[in-house]
Write a protein that holds these residues in place. Structure first.
Motif, PDB file in Angstrom:
ATOM      1  N   VAL A 300     -20.907   0.774 -32.557  1.00 58.92           N
ATOM      2  CA  VAL A 300     -19.850   1.790 -32.604  1.00 58.92           C
ATOM      3  C   VAL A 300     -18.544   1.263 -32.015  1.00 58.92           C
ATOM      4  CG1 VAL A 300     -21.465   3.720 -32.560  1.00 58.92           C
ATOM      5  CG2 VAL A 300     -20.615   2.777 -30.403  1.00 58.92           C
ATOM      6  N   ASP A 301     -18.604   0.039 -31.461  1.00 54.05           N
ATOM      7  CA  ASP A 301     -17.379  -0.591 -30.958  1.00 54.05           C
ATOM      8  C   ASP A 301     -17.613  -2.103 -30.925  1.00 54.05           C
ATOM      9  OD1 ASP A 301     -14.833  -0.861 -30.056  1.00 54.05           O
ATOM     10  OD2 ASP A 301     -15.176  -0.007 -28.058  1.00 54.05           O
ATOM     11  N   ILE A 302     -16.518  -2.875 -30.898  1.00 54.22           N
ATOM     12  CA  ILE A 302     -16.634  -4.325 -30.986  1.00 54.22           C
ATOM     13  C   ILE A 302     -15.377  -4.960 -30.386  1.00 54.22           C
ATOM     14  CG2 ILE A 302     -15.595  -4.451 -33.281  1.00 54.22           C
ATOM     15  CD1 ILE A 302     -17.571  -6.650 -33.983  1.00 54.22           C
ATOM     16  N   TYR A 303     -15.545  -6.138 -29.785  1.00 50.80           N
ATOM     17  CA  TYR A 303     -14.389  -6.923 -29.354  1.00 50.80           C
ATOM     18  C   TYR A 303     -14.783  -8.396 -29.316  1.00 50.80           C
ATOM     19  CZ  TYR A 303     -16.402  -7.092 -24.621  1.00 50.80           C
ATOM     20  OH  TYR A 303     -17.220  -7.303 -23.540  1.00 50.80           O
ATOM     21  N   GLY A 304     -13.772  -9.251 -29.357  1.00 51.25           N
ATOM     22  CA  GLY A 304     -14.014 -10.688 -29.285  1.00 51.25           C
ATOM     23  C   GLY A 304     -13.643 -11.228 -27.934  1.00 51.25           C
ATOM     24  N   ILE A 305     -14.418 -12.203 -27.449  1.00 52.14           N
ATOM     25  CA  ILE A 305     -14.147 -12.806 -26.145  1.00 52.14           C
ATOM     26  C   ILE A 305     -13.038 -13.835 -26.256  1.00 52.14           C
ATOM     27  CG2 ILE A 305     -15.137 -14.211 -24.291  1.00 52.14           C
ATOM     28  CD1 ILE A 305     -17.794 -12.788 -24.810  1.00 52.14           C
ATOM     29  N   TYR A 480     -11.386  -6.762 -20.109  1.00 55.97           N
ATOM     30  CA  TYR A 480     -11.150  -8.146 -19.666  1.00 55.97           C
ATOM     31  C   TYR A 480     -11.732  -9.171 -20.641  1.00 55.97           C
ATOM     32  CZ  TYR A 480      -9.484  -6.211 -15.305  1.00 55.97           C
ATOM     33  OH  TYR A 480      -8.762  -5.530 -14.367  1.00 55.97           O
ATOM     34  N   ARG A 481     -12.284  -8.654 -21.759  1.00 52.40           N
ATOM     35  CA  ARG A 481     -12.793  -9.491 -22.845  1.00 52.40           C
ATOM     36  C   ARG A 481     -13.733 -10.562 -22.316  1.00 52.40           C
ATOM     37  NH1 ARG A 481      -7.833 -10.658 -26.829  1.00 52.40           N
ATOM     38  NH2 ARG A 481      -9.313 -12.224 -27.560  1.00 52.40           N
ATOM     39  N   THR A 482     -14.760 -10.072 -21.649  1.00 52.18           N
ATOM     40  CA  THR A 482     -15.841 -10.930 -21.186  1.00 52.18           C
ATOM     41  C   THR A 482     -17.153 -10.277 -21.577  1.00 52.18           C
ATOM     42  OG1 THR A 482     -16.687 -12.154 -19.281  1.00 52.18           O
ATOM     43  CG2 THR A 482     -16.053  -9.853 -18.906  1.00 52.18           C
ATOM     44  N   ALA A 483     -18.234 -10.971 -21.405  1.00 55.70           N
ATOM     45  CA  ALA A 483     -19.534 -10.426 -21.803  1.00 55.70           C
ATOM     46  C   ALA A 483     -20.063  -9.468 -20.742  1.00 55.70           C
ATOM     47  CB  ALA A 483     -20.529 -11.556 -22.041  1.00 55.70           C
ATOM     48  N   LYS A 503     -16.639  -2.647  -6.044  1.00 56.62           N
ATOM     49  CA  LYS A 503     -15.865  -3.776  -6.547  1.00 56.62           C
ATOM     50  C   LYS A 503     -16.757  -4.687  -7.380  1.00 56.62           C
ATOM     51  CE  LYS A 503     -12.509  -3.797  -2.774  1.00 56.62           C
ATOM     52  NZ  LYS A 503     -11.896  -4.581  -1.663  1.00 56.62           N
ATOM     53  N   LEU A 504     -16.215  -5.166  -8.511  1.00 57.57           N
ATOM     54  CA  LEU A 504     -16.946  -6.053  -9.404  1.00 57.57           C
ATOM     55  C   LEU A 504     -16.184  -7.357  -9.564  1.00 57.57           C
ATOM     56  CD1 LEU A 504     -17.955  -3.648 -12.321  1.00 57.57           C
ATOM     57  CD2 LEU A 504     -19.415  -4.447 -10.472  1.00 57.57           C
ATOM     58  N   ILE A 505     -16.927  -8.466  -9.600  1.00 56.61           N
ATOM     59  CA  ILE A 505     -16.361  -9.743  -9.963  1.00 56.61           C
ATOM     60  C   ILE A 505     -16.388  -9.843 -11.479  1.00 56.61           C
ATOM     61  CG2 ILE A 505     -16.638 -12.252  -9.807  1.00 56.61           C
ATOM     62  CD1 ILE A 505     -18.058 -11.805  -7.133  1.00 56.61           C
ATOM     63  N   ILE A 506     -15.226 -10.062 -12.082  1.00 55.29           N
ATOM     64  CA  ILE A 506     -15.125 -10.147 -13.539  1.00 55.29           C
ATOM     65  C   ILE A 506     -14.915 -11.625 -13.921  1.00 55.29           C
ATOM     66  CG2 ILE A 506     -13.964  -9.288 -15.599  1.00 55.29           C
ATOM     67  CD1 ILE A 506     -15.219  -7.098 -13.904  1.00 55.29           C
ATOM     68  N   PRO A 507     -15.957 -12.276 -14.455  1.00 55.74           N
ATOM     69  CA  PRO A 507     -15.784 -13.670 -14.873  1.00 55.74           C
ATOM     70  C   PRO A 507     -15.016 -13.732 -16.179  1.00 55.74           C
ATOM     71  CG  PRO A 507     -17.996 -12.930 -15.400  1.00 55.74           C
ATOM     72  CD  PRO A 507     -17.324 -11.793 -14.667  1.00 55.74           C
ATOM     73  N   ASN A 508     -14.237 -14.796 -16.354  1.00 54.75           N
ATOM     74  CA  ASN A 508     -13.486 -14.976 -17.588  1.00 54.75           C
ATOM     75  C   ASN A 508     -13.935 -16.276 -18.213  1.00 54.75           C
ATOM     76  OD1 ASN A 508     -11.381 -15.357 -19.590  1.00 54.75           O
ATOM     77  ND2 ASN A 508     -10.193 -13.858 -18.407  1.00 54.75           N
ATOM     78  N   LYS A 509     -14.208 -16.231 -19.509  1.00 50.42           N
ATOM     79  CA  LYS A 509     -14.746 -17.401 -20.186  1.00 50.42           C
ATOM     80  C   LYS A 509     -13.698 -18.436 -20.551  1.00 50.42           C
ATOM     81  CE  LYS A 509     -19.094 -15.657 -21.909  1.00 50.42           C
ATOM     82  NZ  LYS A 509     -20.018 -15.642 -23.044  1.00 50.42           N
ATOM     83  N   ILE A 510     -12.452 -18.138 -20.292  1.00 54.26           N
ATOM     84  CA  ILE A 510     -11.388 -19.109 -20.599  1.00 54.26           C
ATOM     85  C   ILE A 510     -10.908 -19.743 -19.296  1.00 54.26           C
ATOM     86  CG2 ILE A 510      -9.039 -19.385 -21.461  1.00 54.26           C
ATOM     87  CD1 ILE A 510      -9.608 -17.404 -23.560  1.00 54.26           C
TER      88      ILE A 510
END
Length: 510
Positions: A300-305, A480-483, A503-510
């Motif tokens: 029902v929703d989608i995004y690219g990393i 944040y376009r991460t998994a 608080k959450l740590i948000i990893p970024n794949k770039i």
């Protein structure tokens, strides 16, 4: 559409609309030449038969018959006589959005009958018939179910429930029975009325067929040879048949709607030449509606990393559940007559639904029972007394919001004379509610790729995010376009639910 997008057709039923209305049917009735003059009409029994239902733009046309059984007092002997009268009617249900391809459910029942004697050879009858209809349409939507060969695409999947009408058809069943009058009961002079109650069993489905069975209970009231002499006889006629519904399979469910479209009840003589046999012939029409429940998981929703992928989402409203609920209730009414009552001949009654509400998992039904008591007064002549009894009952219907299709029947009436001018009536009212739960779903119908580069604000290797009220883990990951799985892993989360203020740590794949 994004290259490699995989699609699937979602088929679902949509509720178009419905109407609960009333039709006033009026007719003059002439006493046949071979019957005596009338001095009083004491009861009119009304029943409806739907012959044809036609769906078209913005309306449903209902063609049927109002069948009347008029009981009057004859001029000289003061005996009861009966006239049968059939009146054709056409009624339109105004349903916005209805089309010829729609399927519909329609029901008609008599709620009230009024009558008057114009002269000794002519009477006027007015009947109020309740006519209800619901229209449904089948819709199809092409939905994205995946992207082939794209590992950096994230999906939000949800389970949707859909209820689909597989098919609708009807069949007629002929029933015949010969009933011999019980010993001690009088010979039959004429049959006054016959109450018919259909008692279907749960239908069964085999490949392309709905197997139906049940019984029809017939209760006959007749006049004996002598004045002030009445008899009663009842019997059950069993039936079994099948209805062809292409596409029906054993795991599906069927709702059936039964009605008597023809009846012929005659008197015949026994081996001694006495009128002690009742010949009963009925034609039962059963309509079957086969429904399939489908529960499936779709994106029902989608995004690219690593890529700018934009979802195209459409909202649909579908019937997610379709269930039938039944209840039975007994209502009592004390009646006072204007004069003394020697005996009660019979009671004619119609249920009138004045209001219904769906709230907190219950359907509350309110209305009145419109009744007419035929009795013998202390002067020995047939008379009648009309009245209304209020009723209120409920059914457990575990849905929050939806559409209802309601049918009411009085399945039994009993009475006791308490005093010369008092009696107690008991009515058994059966309620059947077909409930349609309506659900709104977001469907992913297209995916587009934007060639614009990612903005610099999302290029940090690690981000610390404070969870806000009503945040979902999916929304945070998409922002944040991460998994989502990476957020769960890095933060050692035991479940997807996150608490506001944490608080959450948000990893970024770039």
């Amino acid at each position: 559409m994004l290259q490699g997008a995989l699609t699937n057709t979602i088929s679902y039923d949509r509720f178009v609309g419905g109407e609960d209305s009333q039709a006033l049917i009026e007719s003059d009735v002439i006493v046949p030449e071979d019957m005596p003059d009338a001095i009083n009409v004491i009861a009119v029994l009304g029943d409806t038969v739907i012959n044809e239902v036609t769906e078209s733009d913005e309306k449903i046309q209902v063609d049927g018959e109002l069948r009347l059984n008029i009981i009057y007092v004859a001029d000289k002997e003061k005996k009861l006589m009966k006239i049968n009268k059939s009146i054709d009617f056409t009624h339109f249900l105004e349903i916005s959005g209805s089309k010829s391809k729609c399927k519909s459910l329609v029901n008609a029942r008599v709620e009230h009958v009024d009558y008057s004697l114009t002269n000794s050879r002519k009477m006027n009858v007015k009947a109020i018939v309740s006519i209800s209809g619901r229209a449904f349409d089948k819709e199809k939507k092409e939905a994205i179910v995946g992207i082939q060969g794209e590992e950096d695409i994230e999906y939000l999947k949800k389970t949707v429930k859909l209820s689909n009408i597989v098919g609708q058809n009807s069949a007629e069943t002929f029933l015949k029975e010969q009933v011999k009058i019980s010993d001690g009961e009088p010979n039959i002079s004429r049959i006054l009325k016959a109450d018919i109650l259909i008692k279907p069993e749960e239908p069964k489905i085999t490949d392309n067929r709905v197997v139906i069975q049940g019984s029809v209970h017939v209760y006959v009231v007749y006049e004996g040879d002598s004045k002030d002499e009445y008899g009663y006889e009842e019997c059950d006629l069993n039936y079994a048949n099948f209805i062809e519904v292409p596409g029906a399979l054993s795991y599906m469910r069927a709702n059936t709607y039964e009605r008597i479209i023809e009846k012929n009840i005659e008197i015949s003589s026994d081996e001694n030449g006495d009128n002690r046999i009742i010949d009963i012939e009925l034609v039962l029409k059963t309509e079957a509606l086969v429904v399939e429940k489908d529960e499936t998981e779709i994106p029902v929703d989608i995004y690219g990393i690593t890529r700018n992928v934009e979802p195209v989402i459409e909202s649909i409203e579908a019937i997610s559940e379709q269930e039938r609920f039944k209840s039975q209730a007994i209502f009592k009414e004390n009646v006072e007559f204007k004069n003394n009552v020697r005996r009660i001949i019979d009671v004619v009654a119609y249920p009138v639904l004045s209001d219904y509400t769906l709230k907190d998992g219950k359907v509350l039904l309110e209305g009145i029972i419109d009744y007419n008591i035929m009795y013998i007064g202390d002067n020995g002549n047939p008379m009648s007394s009309k009245g209304e009894a209020q009723f209120k009952t409920f059914l457990d219907v575990p849905i929050d919001d939806g559409e209802l299709f309601i049918d009411l029947k009085i399945t039994h009436i009993s009475y006791d004379i308490m005093a010369m001018k008092e009696a107690e009536l008991k009515f058994v009212v059966d309620a059947t509610v077909d409930a349609f739960k309506l659900s709104k779903y977001d469907i992913l119908v297209d995916v587009k790729e934007n060639d614009e580069a990612r903005s610099e604000e999302n290029r940090h290797s690690i981000t610390i995010y404070m969870v806000q009220k009503d945040d979902e883990l999916w929304d945070i990951a998409k922002r944040y376009r991460t998994a989502k799985e990476d957020i769960i892993k890095v933060n050692d989360l035991k479940e997807e639910k996150v608490l506001a203020g944490s608080k959450l740590i948000i990893p970024n794949k770039i």
